[in-house]
Design an enzyme around this catalytic site. Sequence first.
Site, short mmCIF file in Angstrom:
data_model
loop_
_atom_site.label_atom_id
_atom_site.label_comp_id
_atom_site.label_asym_id
_atom_site.label_seq_id
_atom_site.Cartn_x
_atom_site.Cartn_y
_atom_site.Cartn_z
N ASP A 9 51.47 24.26 63.42
CA ASP A 9 52.38 24.42 63.55
C ASP A 9 54.15 24.80 64.19
OD1 ASP A 9 54.31 25.82 60.47
OD2 ASP A 9 54.16 27.15 61.89
N HIS B 49 53.40 31.25 66.66
CA HIS B 49 53.89 32.48 66.88
C HIS B 49 53.01 33.28 66.63
CE1 HIS B 49 55.44 30.40 63.30
NE2 HIS B 49 54.92 31.14 62.47
N ASP C 288 60.32 26.71 48.09
CA ASP C 288 59.73 27.26 48.35
C ASP C 288 60.10 28.40 47.61
OD1 ASP C 288 57.76 29.07 50.18
OD2 ASP C 288 59.21 29.46 51.38
N HIS D 51 54.54 21.76 51.22
CA HIS D 51 54.23 23.61 50.38
C HIS D 51 56.09 23.74 51.21
CE1 HIS D 51 53.13 23.56 54.38
NE2 HIS D 51 53.89 24.63 55.06
N ASP D 52 57.09 23.09 52.23
CA ASP D 52 57.77 23.60 52.79
C ASP D 52 59.17 22.96 52.23
OD1 ASP D 52 57.02 25.00 55.23
OD2 ASP D 52 57.04 23.87 55.91
N GLU E 253 53.98 19.69 63.71
CA GLU E 253 54.96 18.81 62.43
C GLU E 253 55.66 19.53 63.42
OE1 GLU E 253 56.86 22.24 59.50
OE2 GLU E 253 56.17 23.43 61.73
N ARG F 208 55.04 25.93 45.78
CA ARG F 208 53.86 26.86 45.15
C ARG F 208 52.66 27.00 44.35
NH1 ARG F 208 55.07 29.93 51.25
NH2 ARG F 208 55.67 27.55 52.49
N ARG G 140 46.66 20.95 62.56
CA ARG G 140 47.63 20.25 62.24
C ARG G 140 48.18 21.58 62.55
NH1 ARG G 140 52.29 23.41 59.60
NH2 ARG G 140 54.31 22.22 58.73
#
Length: 594
Positions: free
Chosen positions: A327, A246, A467, A422-423, A356, A471, A325
């Site tokens: 996404d 996206h 999250d 970070h997720d 991912e 972070r 990487r």
Amino acid sequence: MLKEAIYHRPKNNFAYAYDKETLHIVLQTKKNDMESVALLFGDPYDWKDEVWQTQTVEMIKSGSTALHDYWFIAVKPEFYRMRYGFRCSDSSETCYYTESGVYSDPPADISNYFCFPYLNQIDVFQAPDWVKDTVWYQIFPERFGNGDPSLNPEGTLPWGSAAPTATNFFGGDFLGVIDSLDYLVDLGINGIYFTPIFKAYSNHKYDTIDYMEIDPQFGDKETFRRLVRECHQRGIRVMLDAVFNHSGYYFPPFQDVLDKQEKSAYTEWFHLREFPVKPEPVPNYHAFGFVGSMPKLNTENSEVKAYLLKVARYWIEEFDIDGWRLDVANEVDHQFWRDFRKEVKAVKPDAYILGEIWHDSMPWLGGDQFDAVMNYPFTNSAIDFLAKNERSPEDFANSITNVLHMYPANVNEVAFNLLDSHDTPRILTLADGELDRVKLLYLFQLSFIGTPCIYYGDEIGMEGGQDPGCRACMIWDETKQDKELFTYVKNLITMRKTIPAFGNDGTFQIVMYDNEANTLVYQKQAGNRRILYVINNSTEEQTLALPDFPEKYCSELLVGTSINTAYSHESIQLTALDKIKVSPLGFRIFEYKN
């Protein structure tokens, strides 16, 4: 014997070329159903007096889960091809399992057997060799270091002065990373995974505005080129995050669609459902989830594909990055990823391509798309067992054995093994603040098969919830860092790099577990060296007997407590009758030599 539980397919993780001359064959059976399994195989053209010439070799039980046993063998067919079947025996009968069914005797017609037609070298799964020896460090650029305050976005807060939110900024940038590279070298890091660095609206940058430009808050292209160069001079590889599923809301082609609607030249760039296109209250176009600010790209469109493949080439050609990487990789069409791989590997053959994907990823790991995926099945198992204590040692052993049998061995060797990111919440938070549990997590991660990744700040004891709580700004005030934890992680990394069986060269196997005592024993083996790991996941001291190995003399590996001594050996003698004590939430490591 439950014959209907016997399973094999001549592809993927059950039959594959491990290298240019070796085939790996795996059979799945009901747990504890077979006493032995053997591979019956031969060259399909090798006949003598009208009799097919075969040989039979015993397979080893490579692991068990709650439902299944797995049987494994490595063979080197002289002419790179073979027909094969399996001889399966329990205490009362023997049968032969082939592609066409189950027989009481080996079928004479070789058309009944499974077929590996030919080991073509070009079909061998080949990930970059360097990845197996890499310890990654994930950096969220906005929160690692503010090296150039003149780049701060409007409204930037003083470093670490507030809790992280979905919208606040603290001014992290490339210079902040460059200033801290020696810190990473000291820890033992030789790979950095950056979350997105391209021009975007948000602080997380997963809503790209321009894939060919760096976000101004991080610096310019010359600074990024310097960053990559400084990393390479220190032996650190650099992997960037590509968001190709996206775009962002302010991506110019999407803005054109919003402005001109069906008259836009970019209507085919996205998955639009109706006009007029509206992002709220629920987008009437496909997006990441139902997030209107992240419209899904149509990667089947030739213009979109050409643009994104140009992006893939550009950052390698111009800046010499070492990997991508990808996404939300599972929502992009397979043909795009096949073309992406060709494009990337043509520019840099040893670039690392990481997807991912949070579930079984075999469709992407046939050698024509990704080199690896983020190993979330590993993550979830380790967190549930060692951080949360919500899984029994038996359940954990079953889960990890399943993880190792999901993919071919050469795929597992480069799997991206993370504990958090970070997720997700940070590991110290997941462990409810118990540092000893975090230490067990790091021990298991850094002694497991694959390429491990540490999330920035975990090594000094940073905490943070889901999250955006995970972070927070990196803590650079040394008085607020857990230096003992840093040294512990550093020393484990040193052991991984300097002891072959400890690192990625060794085979892995669960040896024993005790649900009542909450203990687990696993081993790594490389060449003539075997390392036994004993983990006590309970809050009480446990006493247990080690398995009876041929070797009686061994060394206990002690993880160093100082920066100058990563580990030490203490020679001891152990037999199966001896019992060892393991402290609460502690571990012991024993090295044997044949």
